[in-house]
Write an enzyme that holds these catalytic residues in place. Structure first.
Site, PDB file in Angstrom:
ATOM      1  CB  CYS B 155      37.212  43.614  40.230  1.00  0.00           C
ATOM      2  SG  CYS B 155      35.822  44.371  39.386  1.00  0.00           S
ATOM      3  CG  HIS B 248      38.865  48.303  38.879  1.00  0.00           C
ATOM      4  ND1 HIS B 248      38.806  48.245  37.504  1.00  0.00           N
ATOM      5  CD2 HIS B 248      37.876  47.469  39.321  1.00  0.00           C
ATOM      6  CE1 HIS B 248      37.838  47.411  37.135  1.00  0.00           C
ATOM      7  NE2 HIS B 248      37.266  46.926  38.210  1.00  0.00           N
TER       8      HIS B 248
END
Lengths: 373, 373, 373, 373
Positions: B155, B248
């Site tokens: 990710c 993120h």
């Protein structure tokens, strides 16, 4: 020993509150004078302040009346030692007035940090820069009455330079990256809106990257005659705000001039004890603590080490791009602000530079700056 | 058009739930088979799962019975397309079984990402790497029945390579520094304990820095014959966990092989439209969006751009140490996990690689890999 | 004065860590023995524990070896005073073994709180209930060797009963409504998943409403002969988990048997000093502090009052439905758990009930229970 | 069908932004006019606003020029339908001016909610109260030009009355407690300081308990002739701020006039479909959804039910003090503010009360208020 009377400018803000917390039981200093904004003058401290710390507001302080934030017009005698926790714009206007009035202004503001004849000091790192005071303009221009301004760095720079100084001394620093995750208390109160930071990251803090980059150079610079030669190292900073109340965490990649092993670096940190034996009340026993935990340092667990005055370093590992990577953490409103200024004042006291304030310059005979990092 | 039957392995975890959310109204795929752990087999999905998304669990899915997590023994016909959201250890054991059984395994796990003949793909970046499938061992070894494994990156790597690919294409990348601030959903459920992250930062995620560093090299690598030449660029990563639910955020400093102006970089991003005109249901219109705001991107405000599939870039500015600095953000469980796999499946469908699954190899005649980034 | 040797059962959990923090410099007690789960026995404390407090793990403790969690087989002599921080199921099995072995088990578990002959005690509230020990079954059944179990209430009940006791004494309580907002540390570690609580509220804590409702009745009950008459007041509880690390906040509406003015209620709280003059090291000077601030108490600002042992009350105002409303806050792992047990032990010491442990019952001659709330 | 032109007062605040989000693709209304503070007039919306929602600011809106916040002096024709998201003080001054100018002012402010001839409406609950408009003073006093003010309740009252109305209808309400845990977005932007709410609870919201208590009485009151008879039920509210971005959670204990079983209460909620068949674009299909989960509703998981317009109820259980306890949750800036106003406007459109605005009163012939809850 009688305690010296001190005053606090900007006493009601977040850093002002930390000053009160740290100074209210200080063995060398006694809070005798408080000022905040014009609007607050005449109110008691309790009336003017929204106390946001988790230790109680001392009753004596709560009852003190806020004075005008200028050297004149106080209902009580102005102390010769003034801790200043002012926004830069206001500091630029007010701090010189207090210096001109013969006060030692121990400032946490950014206003004069990069001014050539103003010492920007972290005692463990560059106490020798205090020699700049001998020739500082405010002392000369205003009848030479012994006043001056001393500054400590930005909250994001202090923890970092504590970790860097031992490396600079032993190996030399060529360049470094630093990416910060900074606590909201660094922005004061009300500061960061909760809607901006709950479940969020704000990858921007105004002027912070610039300050961090330039202050590191001055702090690690070498005193040469009456000036500081800025360290010639490239520093690239990324500054971020995160949902943490207190404690700035910084990821660092560094290139050294001379190769160093892991053991040499750890030794540099553990043996970094520049104030050892000086018995300064606020100085931490170990300014740079290394934690072997795989996931440390962390703000919530490590910010209070050394009563909030130590920098904690961890995760030393090789860097694929530069030489080494590590993480450094320090408490931003203690080590990074009020505590830094109090420690500066303690060093000034040790050096005799808090004596003979407000008297004509020729009578001021400070001991030579003997404490060096 | 009839929708293809698909299955989900690891359907009850955080990424499994995202698969269900993204696939339950998908125009090309229909969820026909679900499996989680051994313990869950035989339960309904609603019984076995603690649904943690803010859209309702579709009723049809809630009532489906979980199957054993192996290719055999299903009460219903095993679909030939399997989305896998398994922990690496379990993936290492189970995914090859499904590939051997003739399934296209579209995996989000790290188990085989760096295996030489397994494509590690982000469609906008390196769809051409799917050519590795032609010679992938599982297809050969197990009777050549058309099964294979395709992976998407970690990710933290996906958003980054989306921002890097346009720069690599036009200017070449020499080295980069990346410091991440990653959401807790990346650790699954229960994952990160609240006591570890409330008011805190954890500057460590197990194996994450290693994965991020090596996956970038493979993703930006060049396909040469039947193998990928890893990009020869130095990548240094610092990975941190922060108190963010999803999204993120990554701070990047980069050195390019060929100097580029700010305008050239912005143009590289805005003109990066490799899937334009392919009409893939999950592909964002603009894979890399640049935001001019001084304090953007931010996870809470920007993670849902392009329905969670776009990477948002901001704060492009010069770096004192390398060439340029910027911030990139992407949704870690959509673009960074389930959505990435779904998009991989859509490209595979477009290329004909979801046809003829489970039949002997000689009958498999995929169209040439035409989509290139 | 020589310090008494004590042991800690469940020493590695959140409450166990608080025991270590509170006992490691205790003037009366010395940690001599530690146990956690079977799995941990033989490891050092540092190896077995993920220390989660923001004060350093004491070095002496870090090096101690964890013992088996049963009275037999210790490599070191079993102390006669055992603090227990166990989950209820395990406590139900282990605590009686230690009591039977002659130990005073000072328990934080819910296992035996409502058992008729087990004192459920908050020293300021109902120290007289300790008289139940005289006839407690464990002391009789197992050869009458002086062992027993003493419990403190659930973390959500302690702060509340501190606020209620002065009202019950002076005015009588007829009924009350309490809605809690509880910190995550109350669920132990790893406890509450971050995905469940970041930006969220969970309006449910298993068995908590039941415990809170029934424990209040026993704590405020009257000792009559060898049993406690449960207070006949209706208590209705709503329990919620919020994104707070430490400190339970509770909103209370209350109906009194005898009408009371605001001044009478404030006086009841400020004059509530049942342990005054007893010099117990852990007892707060003022068990119930009233804060006049319009928006207090708050967990982050007020939980550490009285070193984490005081309950803070605020916002006393009239209730449209019952008589009065207020907010009460206390630290859930200090006052609400480990600190509560330590204070219980101090009272037991004061009463002579920590002497003659492990010797036949007839030799046990405790002073009469003199401390009453 | 042509869309009606609408304007937004206070367009740059948190609720103003929600208005834009909800109205920018509305099938019946078209945003034609925007105003914020005096200071903003003349700027584009994008210049004046810090957009804080996670959907993009629509480009057409971004480019619109903010108008003066008075009925006169607009560069573009003033729409006859004005959504108002103003602070109470400003609303008190400005809203009557727009009503006097013939506008239907659909207000989210508290300024006139309790004014006798101003309808305080939640369409599912008391649409019949809109009959107050027939005789509202602004319509009469200012030349009878068809203008009026309609209000929706405080964000903490709306979810609650949705849950209460079906109970009032079937069983009658005698009294209730409600303890709220409210999201920070309810305080606007910048609103709650992050230092006040991170890891904290603030058990106080100015005037909120008063508003909640009195608004429930008016909303559940009975229209009698030209006035509303306030419901004669005792309501006691405790209001708290918690670290949640969006979604107010409320714990309720209730005493009914007529005893009801669990099944009867659940049926009252599930059968509560007062707007069924009216095809209002913003009305949720099921205004009150009951969730059987033991730990629901939760703000992060349930606030977006019914596109943010449904109230979710859970944890129905017996109360030891009153009759029943439950938890109710609703989205505070959608259902609790902007969405509430938009739904009010849709009902007004349905009733013909958005026709003939600004024309003399005798020509205004609204259909009788036919929609009743």
């Amino acid at each position: 020993m009688e305690r010296r009377r001190v005053g606090i400018l900007g006493a009601t803000g977040m850093v002002g509150q930390r000053f009160i917390q740290l100074l209210s039981n200080h063995p060398w200093f006694e809070i005798a004078w408080l000022a905040a904004s014009d609007r607050s003058a005449g109110k008691t401290y309790a009336e003017a302040c929204r106390w946001k710390l988790d230790t109680p507001l001392p009753k004596r302080i709560a009852a003190m009346t806020l004075q005008p934030n200028v050297p004149e017009g106080s209902a009580i005698e102005l102390p010769k030692i003034i801790f200043a926790a002012l926004d830069a714009d206001i500091a630029r206007e007010l701090e010189p007035k207090f210096a001109a009035a013969g006060c030692a202004v121990i400032s946490n503001s950014s206003a004069f940090r990069m001014t050539a004849d103003v010492p920007l000091v972290v005692p463990e790192v560059n106490a020798d820069h205090l020699a700049l005071l001998e020739t500082q303009s405010w002392r000369k221009e205003h009848g030479g009455r012994g006043g001056y301004i001393v500054t400590n760095p930005n909250c994001s720079a202090i923890g970092l330079v504590l970790a860097l100084k031992p490396l600079e001394e032993r190996f030399g620093i060529e360049s470094l990256f630093v990416s910060t995750m900074q606590a909201v208390s660094g922005a004061g109160y009300p500061g960061v809106a909760s809607l901006d930071i709950l479940g969020n990251v704000v990858p921007f803090i105004k002027n912070e990257e610039e300050k961090l980059q330039e202050e590191v150079g001055k702090l690690l610079g070498r005193l040469s005659g009456a000036k500081v030669e800025i360290l010639d190292a490239k520093v690239s900073a990324h500054c971020n705000r995160v949902a943490v109340e207190d404690g700035h965490t910084e990821c660092v990649s560094i290139k050294l001039k001379k190769k160093a092993t892991r053991e040499e670096i750890l030794a540099a940190w553990s043996e970094f004890l520049p104030l050892e034996g000086q018995h300064l009340p606020t100085a931490p026993e170990q300014p740079v603590e290394y934690d072997e935990g795989v996931d440390r340092p962390q703000p919530r667990l490590d910010r209070m080490r050394g009563h909030g005055m130590a920098a904690t370093v961890g995760r030393l590992r090789e860097c694929t791009l530069l030489d080494w990577k590590f993480v450094v953490l320090s408490h931003n409103t203690i080590r990074g602000a009020a505590g830094a200024a109090v420690l500066n004042a303690e060093v000034l006291a040790l050096l005799g530079k808090l004596d003979k304030l407000g008297v004509p310059l020729e009578k001021f005979s400070a001991r030579a700056v003997a404490v060096t990092a």
